[in-house]
Design a protein around this motif. Structure first.
Motif, PDB file in Angstrom:
ATOM      1  N   ALA A 175      66.423  -2.529  -7.640  1.00  0.00           N
ATOM      2  CA  ALA A 175      67.634  -1.958  -7.053  1.00  0.00           C
ATOM      3  C   ALA A 175      67.328  -0.691  -6.270  1.00  0.00           C
ATOM      4  O   ALA A 175      67.956  -0.427  -5.233  1.00  0.00           O
ATOM      5  CB  ALA A 175      68.659  -1.667  -8.147  1.00  0.00           C
ATOM      6  N   ASP A 196      68.218  -0.316  -2.263  1.00  0.00           N
ATOM      7  CA  ASP A 196      69.137   0.709  -1.785  1.00  0.00           C
ATOM      8  C   ASP A 196      68.631   1.397  -0.515  1.00  0.00           C
ATOM      9  O   ASP A 196      69.421   1.985   0.221  1.00  0.00           O
ATOM     10  CB  ASP A 196      69.355   1.757  -2.881  1.00  0.00           C
ATOM     11  CG  ASP A 196      70.545   2.664  -2.583  1.00  0.00           C
ATOM     12  OD1 ASP A 196      71.582   2.155  -2.127  1.00  0.00           O
ATOM     13  OD2 ASP A 196      70.420   3.881  -2.792  1.00  0.00           O
ATOM     14  N   CYS A 239      71.516  -6.024   1.119  1.00  0.00           N
ATOM     15  CA  CYS A 239      70.891  -5.141   0.130  1.00  0.00           C
ATOM     16  C   CYS A 239      71.934  -4.430  -0.739  1.00  0.00           C
ATOM     17  O   CYS A 239      71.738  -4.276  -1.952  1.00  0.00           O
ATOM     18  CB  CYS A 239      70.004  -4.113   0.821  1.00  0.00           C
ATOM     19  SG  CYS A 239      68.549  -4.826   1.630  1.00  0.00           S
ATOM     20  N   ARG A 250      72.081  -5.113  -4.722  1.00  0.00           N
ATOM     21  CA  ARG A 250      71.837  -3.992  -5.639  1.00  0.00           C
ATOM     22  C   ARG A 250      72.985  -3.830  -6.630  1.00  0.00           C
ATOM     23  O   ARG A 250      72.764  -3.631  -7.832  1.00  0.00           O
ATOM     24  CB  ARG A 250      71.667  -2.707  -4.835  1.00  0.00           C
ATOM     25  CG  ARG A 250      71.521  -1.455  -5.687  1.00  0.00           C
ATOM     26  CD  ARG A 250      71.431  -0.202  -4.830  1.00  0.00           C
ATOM     27  NE  ARG A 250      71.344   0.989  -5.665  1.00  0.00           N
ATOM     28  CZ  ARG A 250      72.381   1.634  -6.168  1.00  0.00           C
ATOM     29  NH1 ARG A 250      73.606   1.192  -5.918  1.00  0.00           N
ATOM     30  NH2 ARG A 250      72.213   2.713  -6.922  1.00  0.00           N
ATOM     31  N   THR A 255      72.420  -4.556 -10.795  1.00  0.00           N
ATOM     32  CA  THR A 255      72.481  -3.490 -11.805  1.00  0.00           C
ATOM     33  C   THR A 255      73.716  -3.591 -12.692  1.00  0.00           C
ATOM     34  O   THR A 255      73.672  -3.198 -13.857  1.00  0.00           O
ATOM     35  CB  THR A 255      72.466  -2.109 -11.131  1.00  0.00           C
ATOM     36  OG1 THR A 255      73.513  -2.046 -10.148  1.00  0.00           O
ATOM     37  CG2 THR A 255      71.125  -1.863 -10.442  1.00  0.00           C
TER      38      THR A 255
END
Length: 443
Positions: free
Chosen positions: A42, A46, A209, A213, A217
């Motif tokens: 992640a 980011d 992305c 991400r 998470t």
């Protein structure tokens, strides 16, 4: 490129969601080595998202200053500026009241927090949200920039609006002597819109992305825990969309469908990135292609991003009363209406405040003796809700600019996708620029 970019962004949204879900399902083990692996992935996911958002921030200040200053200079005097400003603020106030009221009504009808019966937290418990920016005196003093360069460097939209207002009025007052500067700023508008086109080429990667991400998470579990609350809020947003577009139809007519078509890109971009800044340049271009005169769009849109956040308004009443319901705290209608009016006033001072909606909600909860730690209930899903709020804010501000343009005399002809913004002279009083006088939009 416009239609293809929409599909690329949508593909990035779907593929990013699938990747994030797969990573979370395969490796997240509740805090062990797998979770740390996901967190490392992640971290790198980011990077492209933050690079894209930095690119957007890079173009916001010169784009806002150039378009707004030129638009004001072309309005033909302080009388026209004042008239447009008053009409815009009247719309903002009405739209804000409608958004807050819809949130109040729907949260009481759907009651997403009833039945949770959460125990009241310790009176000293904190939400962890910084409320230092929630101050009326700071807001009014902050309106005036101490330095135009500093306002540009920090991308403070509200301060940029104030500076551009003074600068544009002064250019109009100077007249012919300011023409070289005006020509230069018009050239800057064209250059910045071209730069915007380059920056938007990175949008699909950034969307991919960002979504990957978030789901990697947080997983789908956190969504499931508050699914009814999220679903209720999105129902509210769809109702608000219908109300805003219905009001636009009453003023603009059948051309509202064309507006929605031009707004596909900025709506999708705002939703997938949860960033109003990311959607701003595309919204400005969409309004120009639709036919909103640039002098109107460049004036109303930046004001709207400071004072007309319709999606955020609905969220404030919805979330505040949801938290009260979750703790079993009964609020009578008089108290809820008082809360609505308080939110109406305090929300106008949140431009540029990080996590602005949560800041206002936290301050409101404490005022009505609702545990402010209740904000932690919604914090886990706030990003997913922010996506819907941002898309709604894009629609609300585009509708505001469109309605004001109609009140100011009408629209320009719809343009082809490759059209660049051009600022014409102020229209003659009483000129009729109704849509019916123009042919069909170019393909």
């Amino acid at each position: 490129m416009g239609k293809r970019l929409t599909w690329y962004i949508l593909a990035g949204l779907v593929l990013g969601g699938l990747l994030g879900w797969a990573l979370n399902a395969a490796y997240d083990d509740g805090g062990g080595a797998g979770t740390k692996f996901v967190e490392n992935i992640a971290y790198y996911l980011d990077i492209p998202t933050q690079m894209f958002l930095h690119l957007i921030k890079m173009i916001i200040a010169p784009l806002v200053v150039s378009t707004l200053t030129v638009g004001i200079a072309h309005m033909g005097g302080t009388g026209a500026i004042g008239r447009v400003g008053v009409r815009a603020f009247l719309w903002f106030v009405c739209a804000s009241l409608v958004s807050l009221t819809l949130g109040l009504i729907l949260v009481n009808l759907l009651q997403p927090g009833v039945g949770l019966n959460l125990p009241l937290p310790d009176v000293a418990a904190s939400s962890g949200v910084d409320r230092s920016a929630f101050d009326a005196a700071k807001f009014f003093t902050h309106l005036i920039p101490t330095s135009a360069i500093e306002a540009m460097a920090s991308n403070d939209i509200l301060q940029l609006v104030i500076f551009s207002l003074f600068f544009g009025v002064a250019m109009a007052a100077v007249g012919e002597r300011a023409k070289p500067l005006l020509d230069g700023l018009e050239s800057l508008v064209s250059v910045m819109l071209t730069v915007t086109g380059y920056v938007m080429l990175f949008a699909p990667v950034a969307v991919f992305c960002a979504v990957a991400r978030t789901l990697a998470t947080r997983g789908l579990g956190v969504v499931g825990d508050l699914a009814f609350f999220m679903g209720s809020f999105y129902i509210g947003l769809f109702v608000l969309w219908a109300v805003l577009l219905g009001a636009c139809y009453l003023v603009v007519g059948r051309r509202t469908g064309l507006l929605l078509r031009y707004l596909r890109d900025p709506i999708l971009l705002g939703f997938s990135t949860a960033s109003s800044e990311a959607a701003y340049p595309r919204t400005l271009e969409a309004l120009d292609k639709f036919g909103v005169p640039p002098r109107i769009a460049s004036f109303v849109l930046p004001l709207g991003y400071s004072f007309n956040l319709d999606g955020s308004m609905m969220y404030m009443t919805f979330a505040s009363i949801f938290i009260a319901q979750a703790y079993g705290i009964h609020l009578d209608w008089g108290t809820m209406i008082t809360m609505l009016l308080m939110l109406m006033i305090t929300s106008k001072g949140i431009a540029g405040v990080p996590r602005a909606s949560l800041v206002v909600i936290t301050g409101t909860l404490s005022h009505f003796q609702i545990p402010e730690a209740g904000v932690l209930l919604i914090l886990a899903v706030d990003h997913f809700l922010d996506m819907g709020r941002t898309a709604t804010n894009v629609i609300g501000n585009a509708v505001a600019a469109t309605v004001v343009a109609r009140w100011e005399g009408g629209f320009d002809a719809p343009e082809s996708p490759d059209h660049k913004i051009v600022f014409p002279s102020a229209p003659a009083p009483g000129a009729d620029d109704s849509f019916e006088d123009y042919g069909k939009p170019q393909a």
